[in-house]
Design a protein around this motif. Sequence first.
Motif, PDB file in Angstrom:
ATOM      1  N   ARG A 168       2.478  -5.856  -5.498  1.00  0.00           N
ATOM      2  CA  ARG A 168       1.509  -6.310  -6.498  1.00  0.00           C
ATOM      3  C   ARG A 168       1.912  -7.644  -7.116  1.00  0.00           C
ATOM      4  O   ARG A 168       1.056  -8.396  -7.600  1.00  0.00           O
ATOM      5  N   PRO A 170      -1.294 -10.745  -5.194  1.00  0.00           N
ATOM      6  CA  PRO A 170      -0.952  -9.376  -4.793  1.00  0.00           C
ATOM      7  C   PRO A 170      -1.144  -9.189  -3.292  1.00  0.00           C
ATOM      8  O   PRO A 170      -2.098  -9.705  -2.701  1.00  0.00           O
ATOM      9  N   THR A 230       4.566  -4.466 -13.591  1.00  0.00           N
ATOM     10  CA  THR A 230       3.936  -5.546 -12.827  1.00  0.00           C
ATOM     11  C   THR A 230       3.798  -6.799 -13.683  1.00  0.00           C
ATOM     12  O   THR A 230       4.113  -7.912 -13.239  1.00  0.00           O
TER      13      THR A 230
END
Length: 370
Positions: A146, A182, A111
């Motif tokens: 995300r 996100p 991420t």
Amino acid sequence: MLPQEAIPAGPAVLRPPVQGDADQIARACADPDIARFIPFLPSPYSRDDALAWITKTMPGVWENGGAGFVVADPVTDEVLGTAMLKPPDRFGATEVGYWLAPWARGRGVVTAVVRTLAERAFARGVPRIGLLTDVENVASQHVALRCGFAHEGVLRGAGTPRGGTPADIAAFGRLSTDPGDPITPFLPFFPGGFPGGSLTDGVVRLTPLTTADAADYFALASVPDVMDSHVPPAEPSYAEIEVVCRYAGHRWLTGQRADIAIRDARTGAFAGDIQLTGVVPPLGQAMLGYSLHPAHRGRGMVTRAVNLLAEWAFTHTPLRRIVAGTTPGNTSSQRVLERAGFVREHLVEGLLPGPGGSRLDDIQWARTRP
């Protein structure tokens, strides 16, 4: 697109690959998950394959305007994975790709890496970044959400063949003008995530439907009275059942529907299925459906499953209303809904397709958030 230099990325650092990374890259690419979702990788993947990627493939990516990095531990310089931005297309858009070694997962590394690459690329004028992943790679789709990449659909048969059949690809994208926040799934997974999460009351256990359930799900769908309740009533093919199972995680994560197995909590046996479909986020509404194998009937399992699912939905999702429908003659299903707190609302004449081109009336029920 990006300079060939080290870039901090939260718990990792992005740096150009060097030949000394070959052994660790080869070790990581022996992981079954990487081999499953990147089927064009040589198998087995050797140190020579890693060297070819470092000395031949990556220089070509850079020369054509892309960027390719090793994801490394910022302290030990251990290889954690790789990430790249493909050379831009004629509109200047690019696509992000990555893989992560088994020893680096669960730490938020990917991420952080994808967000870093996106921010650097947008700052240099890239208008759009795509993120494509196998429809069964739910973990990678979680990364996309995300990182603020919106779900854009499925590209059927667009992936590298796996087992002789081209894979279906889930498409996500982010524009330079998107906020990048996100994206919270409308339907979160059960506690424990996908595929291992579950709900239970000690008698029944609800688990996400997976490809491992295909044979049991097909046997259930082929029971005559279960077939009669399909819309339209028809016997499904095994291929259709496999698609439902393969897509279950993707459709759940992207808020389209939740397909769930009903299990005997004591034995783990597959007893039936229950679904939330027809999800309408602006209304906070979804439709409930269910079926149970004859061998498990008469024990109140469906009522328990409906209560478990409804209580979870009203507690953990934005849903405010769950609706269901039954034909007038389906008194057993009507009793299930009544016991589970659903209220009969009205009858719609001729709504449902019936056998032989006939039309059936539908009694509509609803349960609302307390």
